[in-house]
Design an enzyme around this catalytic site. Structure first.
Site, PDB file in Angstrom:
ATOM      1  CG  ASP A 162      44.972  46.559  78.231  1.00  0.00           C
ATOM      2  OD1 ASP A 162      43.730  46.547  78.348  1.00  0.00           O
ATOM      3  OD2 ASP A 162      45.660  47.564  78.453  1.00  0.00           O
ATOM      4  CG  HIS A 163      40.196  43.279  80.937  1.00  0.00           C
ATOM      5  ND1 HIS A 163      40.840  44.053  81.863  1.00  0.00           N
ATOM      6  CD2 HIS A 163      38.886  43.636  81.006  1.00  0.00           C
ATOM      7  CE1 HIS A 163      39.962  44.831  82.462  1.00  0.00           C
ATOM      8  NE2 HIS A 163      38.757  44.600  81.961  1.00  0.00           N
ATOM      9  CG  HIS A 189      42.259  48.933  80.842  1.00  0.00           C
ATOM     10  ND1 HIS A 189      42.949  47.778  80.581  1.00  0.00           N
ATOM     11  CD2 HIS A 189      41.830  48.826  82.132  1.00  0.00           C
ATOM     12  CE1 HIS A 189      42.944  47.011  81.671  1.00  0.00           C
ATOM     13  NE2 HIS A 189      42.273  47.624  82.621  1.00  0.00           N
TER      14      HIS A 189
END
Ligand code: BG6
Length: 510
Positions: A194-195, A258
């Site tokens: 999950d950047h 996110h």
């Protein structure tokens, strides 16, 4: 005196040499994010020597063609520019492997190719498989890796897998994918990326909360009135994105992953230590404690969905959502969502957490604002104008990463008049260097075997459990809550304003 056990937990393990095998290597993510991230790690001297990249995709391509395409993009997007000399050495460790994702023979050849690369370029056999293909191939890739025995590392080596989003499209598909992943790799070797967790300010949230004495005592329903998480984007469905997006929507695309991850970092209890499970144990409790909006009535009262109508963004005319390329003209997919969330824990009882996310809003910005309760008004409320607003702590995730605290101050002069002022911390000026891209940190962590900043199986599933009720009310119930509308280039629909106004709040102006 330092505590040796604590130190051990705080210091990061060292990234180890490996071959990064990227599935979906001809895609945008590989060109725009993954390879530039590895290149920048190399420039910063963070990359362990002996890291190699092997792109796996369906298109016919030579190593040279693959490198050329990557170089063109790196020139455009690399955070620290493109250095011919460094690239020329760097690219020698990039290779390409053509195969269908479903072709067993292609994976046998992959195994041989990996061994050959290790022999030629030196390497003991560590493998980092990065699944960045279209999601419909995730199953096949994992199954084929297992059949080819690539999920098992040689003695003294490791084999890990990074799985890109979307991790399923609902709870059922996520559970299925988790089963497939866990049949192939152990949980400890599975990295669900999950950047947003790799963004510098997201990482700083734990430090801000737990390495400073002044915030944590106030971090609860006694002192905090409300929390807002805003993620605004000034883009629509450019580059053919409508095809994917119209099947997903803002809730599944950004909130399930996110934004619930950011929420869990803001709301979690202090972990017992900084180990991956120590942190994730606390994060998952937050998601598990979300009050479920499990009827269409509760969804209607707490969640607003909307689509943009034609308007102007950054001075340019843009079409409405339903007129976008590859979007169904009768689409019921939301390009904007606003939610009121309640976390049913002792700490957060009665504190609303508002999340809003939208495409084609006026600018790109992600921030978390923590709004404190007003002090007792006995002293200053009688002044004309009263006390102007309360304390707000703003954590800017991007751009202009930083933290600011709004306080009330006296305006200099002979009369007693109050005005809000801001204490502001900017990463760029305080540390004098740009933050690494999220993918840089996350790739390095995976090479080091540190899964702290990756989502665990239960986190992903709990998030879907919450999201599924809302999707169900929207798409499968007999009385679905309505779809609101906003003009592109504005801050979203009036219904979202009314959502917070009903609690006596307003959205923070970004
Ligand atoms: C992706 C979403 O995960 O995150 C996109 O699929 C979104 O729709 C993107 O635009 C935003 O990422 P960032 O890092 O630009 O905020």
């Amino acid at each position: 005196m330092t505590n040796p056990f604590r130190e051990d937990l705080v210091s990061r393990s060292r990234p180890e040499p490996c071959t990064v095998v990227i599935f979906g290597a001809t895609g945008d993510l590989t060109h725009r994010k993954l390879v530039p991230a590895i290149y920048n790690l190399a420039i910063d001297g963070e990359l362990p020597p002996g890291v190699k990249i092997l792109g796996f995709a369906r298109r016919e391509k030579s190593d040279a063609e693959f490198r050329k395409g990557l170089e063109e993009l790196n020139r455009k997007v690399s955070r620290s520019g493109h250095d011919e000399a460094i690239w020329s050495t760097f690219q020698e460790s990039i290779h390409y492997h053509q195969s269908e994702f479903t072709d067993a023979d292609g994976y046998q050849r992959l195994a041989e190719r990996l061994d050959a690369i290790d022999r030629e370029r030196g390497g003991k056999g560590n493998r980092l498989f990065y699944i960045a293909s279209a999601p419909e191939f995730f199953d096949d890739i994992l199954t084929q890796l297992k059949t080819a025995g690539l999920n098992k590392a040689k003695d003294g080596c490791w084999a890990r897998v990074i799985v890109e989003k979307p991790f399923g499209t609902d709870l059922k598909t996520a559970q299925h994918l988790n089963q497939v992943v866990n049949r192939t790799f152990q949980e400890k070797d599975t990295y669900r990326i999950d950047h947003y967790l790799g963004k510098e300010t997201a990482q700083n949230l734990m430090v801000l909360r737990f390495a400073n004495a002044i915030f944590e005592p106030l971090w609860n329903s006694r002192y905090i009135d409300q929390v807002q998480i805003t993620c605004s984007e000034n883009l629509g469905m450019e580059g053919g994105r409508g095809g994917y997006y119209d099947k997903s929507g803002a809730l599944r695309d950004m909130v399930q992953n996110h934004l619930l991850q950011l929420l869990s970092l803001v709301a979690m209890e202090p972990p017992t230590d900084l180990s991956a499970d120590g942190v994730r144990d606390e994060k998952v409790k937050v998601i598990r404690s979300l009050r479920q909006w499990d009827t269409p009535e509760k969804v209607a009262a707490n969640v607003i969905r909307a689509q943009y109508a034609a308007g102007h963004v950054d001075g340019k005319p843009v079409p409405g959502y339903r007129e976008e390329d590859r979007v169904d003209p009768e689409s019921m997919t939301e390009s904007y969502v606003a939610l009121r969330l309640m976390i049913d824990t002792w700490r957060w009882s009665g504190v609303p957490f508002y999340i809003r996310m939208g495409k084609q809003l006026p600018k790109k910005a992600t921030e978390i604002s923590v709004h404190f309760k007003a002090p007792p008004g006995v002293l200053f409320n009688a002044l004309s104008g009263g006390v102007p607003g309360g304390n707000v702590l703003v954590i800017r995730i991007q751009p202009d990463e930083g933290i600011s605290l709004r306080m009330v101050s006296k305006i200099p002069g002979t009369s007693l008049r109050l005005e809000p002022v801001k204490m502001d911390f900017h990463y760029a000026t305080s540390f004098g260097k740009s933050s690494p891209e999220a993918y840089e940190r996350l790739l390095l962590d995976a090479m080091a075997g540190d899964a702290t900043l990756f989502a665990r199986r239960d986190e992903v599933e709990e998030a879907w459990r919450f999201i599924d009720h809302i999707e169900h009310a929207w798409h499968q119930s007999n009385n679905p809550p309505p779809m609101a509308s906003y003009v592109a280039g504005t801050w979203g629909p009036k219904e979202a304003d009314e959502l917070v106004q009903a609690d006596g709040h307003v959205w923070r102006r970004l």
